[in-house]
Each structure stands twice: as C-alpha cells, then as structure tokens.
Design an enzyme around this catalytic site. Structure first.
Site, PDB file in Angstrom:
ATOM      1  N   THR A  18       0.831  -1.203   0.000  1.00  0.00           N
ATOM      2  CA  THR A  18       0.000   0.000   0.000  1.00  0.00           C
ATOM      3  C   THR A  18       0.867   1.256   0.000  1.00  0.00           C
ATOM      4  OG1 THR A  18      -1.586  -1.235   1.345  1.00  0.00           O
ATOM      5  CG2 THR A  18      -1.935   1.133   1.190  1.00  0.00           C
ATOM      6  N   ARG A  22       7.709  -2.695   2.855  1.00  0.00           N
ATOM      7  CA  ARG A  22       7.821  -2.788   4.316  1.00  0.00           C
ATOM      8  C   ARG A  22       8.139  -4.220   4.698  1.00  0.00           C
ATOM      9  NH1 ARG A  22       2.902   1.100   6.379  1.00  0.00           N
ATOM     10  NH2 ARG A  22       3.676   2.904   5.251  1.00  0.00           N
ATOM     11  N   SER A 113       6.127   3.561   8.875  1.00  0.00           N
ATOM     12  CA  SER A 113       4.960   4.279   9.365  1.00  0.00           C
ATOM     13  C   SER A 113       4.566   3.899  10.785  1.00  0.00           C
ATOM     14  CB  SER A 113       3.811   4.057   8.383  1.00  0.00           C
ATOM     15  OG  SER A 113       2.737   4.877   8.739  1.00  0.00           O
ATOM     16  N   HIS A 114       3.359   3.361  10.930  1.00  0.00           N
ATOM     17  CA  HIS A 114       2.824   3.043  12.254  1.00  0.00           C
ATOM     18  C   HIS A 114       3.302   1.685  12.758  1.00  0.00           C
ATOM     19  CE1 HIS A 114       0.466   1.351   9.070  1.00  0.00           C
ATOM     20  NE2 HIS A 114       0.015   0.444   9.899  1.00  0.00           N
ATOM     21  N   LYS A 126      10.119   3.970   0.508  1.00  0.00           N
ATOM     22  CA  LYS A 126       9.258   4.233  -0.643  1.00  0.00           C
ATOM     23  C   LYS A 126       9.793   5.428  -1.416  1.00  0.00           C
ATOM     24  CE  LYS A 126       5.771   7.209   1.448  1.00  0.00           C
ATOM     25  NZ  LYS A 126       4.378   7.547   1.589  1.00  0.00           N
ATOM     26  N   ASP A 279       1.747   9.291  14.281  1.00  0.00           N
ATOM     27  CA  ASP A 279       2.374   7.967  14.188  1.00  0.00           C
ATOM     28  C   ASP A 279       3.870   8.049  13.939  1.00  0.00           C
ATOM     29  OD1 ASP A 279       2.201   8.888  11.577  1.00  0.00           O
ATOM     30  OD2 ASP A 279       2.055   6.866  10.752  1.00  0.00           O
ATOM     31  N   ASP A 281       5.897   8.103  11.376  1.00  0.00           N
ATOM     32  CA  ASP A 281       6.457   9.054  10.410  1.00  0.00           C
ATOM     33  C   ASP A 281       5.631  10.344  10.324  1.00  0.00           C
ATOM     34  OD1 ASP A 281       4.345   7.642   9.253  1.00  0.00           O
ATOM     35  OD2 ASP A 281       5.145   7.825   7.232  1.00  0.00           O
ATOM     36  N   ASP A 283       2.549  11.098   9.617  1.00  0.00           N
ATOM     37  CA  ASP A 283       1.525  11.433   8.624  1.00  0.00           C
ATOM     38  C   ASP A 283       0.110  11.104   9.107  1.00  0.00           C
ATOM     39  OD1 ASP A 283       1.816   8.704   8.379  1.00  0.00           O
ATOM     40  OD2 ASP A 283       2.149   8.703   6.210  1.00  0.00           O
ATOM     41  N   ARG A 284      -0.004  10.303  10.165  1.00  0.00           N
ATOM     42  CA  ARG A 284      -1.339  10.003  10.694  1.00  0.00           C
ATOM     43  C   ARG A 284      -1.646  10.900  11.890  1.00  0.00           C
ATOM     44  NH1 ARG A 284      -2.530   3.584  10.558  1.00  0.00           N
ATOM     45  NH2 ARG A 284      -1.696   3.200   8.481  1.00  0.00           N
ATOM     46  N   GLU A 366      -9.906   6.411   6.615  1.00  0.00           N
ATOM     47  CA  GLU A 366     -10.305   5.894   7.924  1.00  0.00           C
ATOM     48  C   GLU A 366      -9.100   5.536   8.787  1.00  0.00           C
ATOM     49  OE1 GLU A 366      -9.388   2.566   8.465  1.00  0.00           O
ATOM     50  OE2 GLU A 366      -8.640   2.555   6.405  1.00  0.00           O
ATOM     51  N   SER A 367      -7.954   5.305   8.151  1.00  0.00           N
ATOM     52  CA  SER A 367      -6.765   4.839   8.861  1.00  0.00           C
ATOM     53  C   SER A 367      -6.024   6.010   9.506  1.00  0.00           C
ATOM     54  CB  SER A 367      -5.859   4.059   7.917  1.00  0.00           C
ATOM     55  OG  SER A 367      -5.574   4.823   6.763  1.00  0.00           O
ATOM     56  N   LYS A 378      -0.436  12.443   3.442  1.00  0.00           N
ATOM     57  CA  LYS A 378      -1.283  12.823   4.555  1.00  0.00           C
ATOM     58  C   LYS A 378      -0.384  13.478   5.603  1.00  0.00           C
ATOM     59  CE  LYS A 378      -1.425   8.084   6.335  1.00  0.00           C
ATOM     60  NZ  LYS A 378      -0.975   7.233   5.233  1.00  0.00           N
ATOM     61  N   ARG A 498      -8.955  -6.711   7.176  1.00  0.00           N
ATOM     62  CA  ARG A 498      -9.615  -5.525   7.713  1.00  0.00           C
ATOM     63  C   ARG A 498     -11.095  -5.624   7.356  1.00  0.00           C
ATOM     64  NH1 ARG A 498      -5.258  -3.000   9.466  1.00  0.00           N
ATOM     65  NH2 ARG A 498      -3.614  -2.172   8.111  1.00  0.00           N
TER      66      ARG A 498
HETATM   67  C1  G16 Z   1      -0.650   3.559   4.488  1.00  0.00           C
HETATM   68  C2  G16 Z   1      -1.262   4.239   3.305  1.00  0.00           C
HETATM   69  C3  G16 Z   1      -2.686   4.590   3.594  1.00  0.00           C
HETATM   70  C4  G16 Z   1      -3.448   3.372   4.053  1.00  0.00           C
HETATM   71  C5  G16 Z   1      -2.754   2.721   5.219  1.00  0.00           C
HETATM   72  C6  G16 Z   1      -3.370   1.396   5.605  1.00  0.00           C
HETATM   73  O1  G16 Z   1      -0.564   4.448   5.553  1.00  0.00           O
HETATM   74  O2  G16 Z   1      -0.559   5.397   2.958  1.00  0.00           O
HETATM   75  O3  G16 Z   1      -3.227   5.119   2.432  1.00  0.00           O
HETATM   76  O4  G16 Z   1      -4.746   3.717   4.414  1.00  0.00           O
HETATM   77  O5  G16 Z   1      -1.417   2.456   4.881  1.00  0.00           O
HETATM   78  O6  G16 Z   1      -3.235   0.530   4.530  1.00  0.00           O
HETATM   79  P1  G16 Z   1      -3.573  -1.000   4.642  1.00  0.00           P
HETATM   80  O7  G16 Z   1      -5.021  -1.046   5.036  1.00  0.00           O
HETATM   81  O8  G16 Z   1      -3.297  -1.577   3.302  1.00  0.00           O
HETATM   82  O9  G16 Z   1      -2.714  -1.571   5.747  1.00  0.00           O
HETATM   83  P2  G16 Z   1       0.779   4.593   6.382  1.00  0.00           P
HETATM   84  O10 G16 Z   1       0.466   5.594   7.452  1.00  0.00           O
HETATM   85  O11 G16 Z   1       1.049   3.207   6.900  1.00  0.00           O
HETATM   86  O12 G16 Z   1       1.784   5.036   5.385  1.00  0.00           O
END
Ligand code: G16
Length: 545
Positions: A18, A22, A113-114, A126, A279, A281, A283-284, A366-367, A378, A498
């Site tokens: 996504t 990772r 990220s998270h 990325k 989070d 990095d 962005d959340r 939603e995330s 984001k 999910r």
């Molecule tokens: C990434 C993506 C988001 C996505 C999230 C969850 O966020 O940038 O667009 O909503 O992963 O994705 P998944 O449901 O496939 O785990 P982040 O904050 O992890 O970069």
C-alpha cells in the site's frame, strides 16, 4: 574514492505494498537487500543523473545506515545533489514539503509508518515523485519488475564515517553535493502560511490545555517547534517528543488502542481540553476530546465542512477525496457544499492525480490519515493545527464541534475490525469465498438489512485513465450501511484482514449510542457471510478502532 559495481542476485518479494516496501529490519539487513531495491528505484524513475533528490526517514532503527547507503548510491548514479534531513530525520509530510519547495526530482522516505520499530521491528522504503507524493502504481510496478531481474548495483566506496548527518551544512560525496538541512524549518514555514498562528497563540495564552503525544516518533521535533516554541503552548504540552529508534518499545499508531496513555489522560477528571497523537512518520493523526475520540472519517467531514474558517482554505475547497472504506460522512458535506467527493482505493498515492488536477483540496482515510493540497502526503500535525485553528476560530470544544456536525449531517457510525497475522492461505480463501458469493448477494436479506450492491471495488482514475481492480469487497445495503473486506497491504507478518463497518443514523436520539452496539447487527452479518471466526480461528478481532 571510487564507484564500485557490485554483482548481485535478485531477492524475490521486493514488491511495494500500500505504501512502499515494508519488511522486518532483519530482512533489510540481508546482504545487498536495501541496495538492490534502491538501484531498482534509480533505474525505474527516469534519468536521475544530474537531478536533486530528497532523503529522510522517521529515525527508526536502521534509518541512518540506510540514509548513508542511499547517499553513496546516489553519488554513484550521478545525482547532482541530495537534500537530507539532519540526523537523517524527515517526517513523511516534510519530505513531501521539501520535494515541492526545492522542486526536487523526487525523494526517498525511510519509514514503516505506524509499524513497530527497533532491531526486531519493521523498516520500510518508498519513492516519492516530483509532486511530492508517493509514486503511482506504474512506477512501483516498474521498481518491482526491476528488482526481480537486477544483476548489479553501483555504489561509492566512501567510508560511512565521512558522511556526516549530524550537522547542518554541505559537503561532497564523489561529485554529488550533500546538503544537510534542518528537519523542521521548511515544514514549519509552510504551516504558518495555512493557519492563523496568532489566533492559535491567543487560544493557548487564554489557558487552553492540550496534550500532543508524539509516541516517541518523528512528529516530536515538529510538534515541539510549532506547538510549544512558535504557538507558545506551555512546555510539556508535547509528550514523548524525542524520536527513539524503537519508539520506546511501543506501537506508534495513533488510535485509541495503541495510544492508550493519551486516552487515559483525556479520560481522567481535570484532563486536557484537547488531545492529539501522531504515528511513526507523522503522517497520521488522532484527535481526542475529553472522553471523546473523534473517528477519522468524521474528522475529515468536519474539516471539510468548516474549511473556510481557516486562512489557507478561506476561498473554499474544490472537492474532497476519501478512500473507499472511509465512511461516507464526507460525501454528505460535499453534497451540501455542491462539490464532488471522489472514492479511491486505499493508499495515499491514489489522491495525487486528483490533487494535482485541483479536483480536490482535502483528502482523508479511515486509517487516521487526513491531508490537503499543501503537500502530497497525509499530514498528522497539519490536521492537529487545523483542529486547533477551528477551536480558536469558533471558540467551541471538540465535543461541541462533532455534536453540531452530527446534528446537521447525521451520524455515520463507523468501526474497523482488524484480524492480524492470520495465515495467508486462510485469508485468501476468505476473500475468494466472498468473491464467489458476489453474484448472488444482491437482494439477499440479512436480519434488518437487504443487500443493494455487492462487488469487488475497482477504480478508474479520472485523470490518467488507469484502473486498479480488486481493491476490496463491498456489501452495501438498502439503507446505505456498508460492510467492506480487504487484506492490508502494510503488514509484515502473515495477512491482516480488515473489516470495515458503517451505519448511517439520522435520528438524533440515537447519536449517543456506543459504536459497537450501533454496528452489532452488521458485525454478525459480516461473520456470517465471510465465515471470519471459522476461517481465522479467532473468536474476535485483534484490534478494534
Ligand atoms: C498507508 C497508506 C494509507 C493506508 C494505510 C493502511 O498508511 O498510505 O493510504 O490507508 O497504509 O493501509 P492498509 O489497510 O493496506 O494496511 P501509512 O500511514 O502506513 O503510510
């Protein structure tokens, strides 16, 4: 110093998910694993020689090692200059900001990220393109294809000790200029152009209390500088503000489950008026009032409905975009404003084209992701500043703002249930089972719900005409309630299912219901249709947000 060509074998599985590649740190530590992927990036993004690129990460374990490797490979590729955050640190939105401000060719973000960090945690990489946003699928597909056939990479043999990331300044590696920049300044400057800093300053001067939990991650230095130094919130407003390589052993994911310390403080008597977390990095974001976490989908809708109160958006917004599983609360605002609301697959990369074409100004997921056209990622702190500005401009609390929004637009009860680290074959079996049922679901009645539409979401990008299929199973009922199933593209262990649940309610006497109670019937229907418990062997989800 010389450039060396290293002969290698390809690693299978270097497929970006996504949001980039990772994997466990231990996977990245295999010989040439990172280098193979970086060379695959350089070979897939056009001629990088003579260009400027940006490099930075969230400071997790392996960040500095990776930054130094990338600098040596950029030098070997003839990159003109590399802008790198001090200590190798740049938040994901800051990378986007710096790429755009200095008109760089692209950038590399180092983050998972998270996901948890540390030696046994996760790492990620990325590529972002010149608009500052994550590379679109045609580029990530090309990077993956290259990684599967790679036979060698090029790297400068400069000693790592000669690559100084600690102090701001410039130096050369081979013929490449390395510019170590302040990690925060450019981003802070951009925020000052969007928000009414003097109004927010007055809010803090009047005694308004806030707790920003940086979760030992990269938002710490950004939040300290902007919220405490510039906006003069009292010292101690930002907690856990020093980025740690392992995030203090915690899970830097700003939701009520993982940010439990913030929730504890927001729930106790005499706690702060406003809470927020970000989070790994940065962005959340999560927004919390006393005893009151705000659902991310609601947050997007509320920001959109009130955008003209904020200087950066005072002329209105051109449109809104949300990922498909995100609740439809934003759609109702778009209808009221007479603008479009676009529905995209999960992944911030799908918003880039819409933002570049000015079809949308605000986007959200939603995330716990919200953002705007100011960058192409984001942006957690941006969302927090937006809320602060809204509170300062309206003199209303978080709870008041949310309640008034529900009174006007109705309430979209929403929840996500995650089933983590399940057997990949079982997860695929579950999704295939759902796909097989799709043709027969329309018109079926489950308790009080009748199926209006059942499909596997497919997206046609209105700007470049590309299509992305198999983006999640949707079951939509006659009353617009929805059940959505997807497999996560960001996990590093097995598969994560999910399950997203949404029910729209327009009877004000029901707005106070507990979310899981309001969704209970949909939860049972989801299990019945997908056989979640039977196939996963789990009696309940691992995380409910
Ligand atoms: C990434 C993506 C988001 C996505 C999230 C969850 O966020 O940038 O667009 O909503 O992963 O994705 P998944 O449901 O496939 O785990 P982040 O904050 O992890 O970069």
């Amino acid at each position: 110093m010389a450039i060396r060509k290293i002969t290698v074998q390809a690693y299978s599985g270097q497929k970006p998910g996504t949001s980039g590649l990772r994997k466990k740190v231990t996977v990245f530590q295999q010989p040439h694993y990172l280098e193979n992927f970086v060379q695959s990036i350089f070979d897939s993004v056009g001629n990088i020689s003579g260009q400027t690129i940006v490099v930075g990460g969230d400071g997790r374990f392996y960040n500095k090692t990776a930054v130094k490797t990338i600098i040596k490979m950029a030098a070997a590729a003839g990159v003109k200059s590399v802008l790198v955050g001090q200590n190798g640190i740049l938040s994901t939105p800051a990378v986007s900001c710096v790429i755009r401000k200095y008109k760089a060719f692209g950038g590399i973000v180092l983050s998972a990220s998270h996901n948890p960090g540390g030696e046994d945690g996760d790492f990620g990489i990325k590529y972002n393109v010149s608009n500052g946003g994550p590379a679109p699928e045609k580029i990530t597909d090309a990077i993956y294809a290259k990684s599967q056939t790679i036979e060698s990479y090029n790297i400068s043999d400069t000693d790592d000790s000669k690559i100084n990331l600690d102090s701001i300044g410039t130096y050369q590696v081979e013929n490449t200029l390395i510019q170590v920049i302040d990690s925060v300044d450019d981003y802070a400057e951009l925020m000052a152009t969007l928000f009414d800093f003097s109004q927010i300053k007055q809010l803090f001067a009047s005694g308004f209390t806030m707790r920003f939990d940086a979760m030992h991650a990269v938002s710490g230095p950004y939040a300290k500088k902007i919220i405490e130094d510039i906006l003069k919130a009292p010292a101690g407003t930002v907690v856990n503000g020093v980025p740690l390589e392992d995030f203090g052993g915690l899970h830097p994911d700003p939701n009520p489950v993982n940010a439990e310390d913030l929730i504890f403080h927001m729930n106790k008597a005499g706690g702060p008026e406003f809470g927020a977390a970000s989070d790994g990095d940065a962005d959340r974001n999560m927004i919390v009032g006393p005893n009151f976490p705000v659902a991310p989908s609601d947050s997007l809708a509320i920001l959109a409905a009130n955008a003209t109160l904020i200087p950066g958006y005072k002329n209105g917004i051109s449109g809104i975009a949300r990922s498909m599983p995100t609740s439809t609360a934003a759609d109702k605002v778009a209808t009221a404003l007479g603008i479009n609301c676009y529905e995209t697959p999960t992944g911030w990369k799908f918003f880039g084209n819409l933002l570049d074409a000015d079809k949308v100004t605000l986007c959200g997921e939603e995330s716990y992701g919200t953002g705007s056209n100011h960058v192409r990622e984001k942006d957690g702190l941006w969302a927090v500043l937006f809320w602060l500005n809204l509170i300062a401009a309206t003199k209303k609390s978080v709870v008041q703002l949310v309640n008034e929004h529900w009174q006007r637009f109705g309430r979209n009860f929403y929840s996500r249930h995650d089933y983590e680290a399940i057997n990949t074959d079982k997860a695929n079996q579950l999704m295939e089972g759902l796909r097989r049922q799709l043709p027969e679901l329309k018109g079926k009645v489950f308790a009080n719900y009748t199926v209006k539409l059942a499909d596997d979401f497919s997206y046609l990008d209105p700007i470049d005409g590309s299509t992305s299929s198999k983006q999640g199973i949707r079951i939509i009922f006659e009353d617009d309630s929805r059940i959505i199933f997807r497999l996560s593209g960001t996990g590093t262990e097995g598969a994560t299912l999910r399950l997203y649940l949404e029910k729209y309610e327009k009877n004000p006497s029901s707005y106070g219901k507990a979310t899981q109670e309001a969704l209970s019937e949909l939860i049972s229907i989801a299990d019945k249709v997908a056989k979640i418990k039977e196939l996963t062997g789990m009696s309940e989800p691992t995380v409910v947000t």
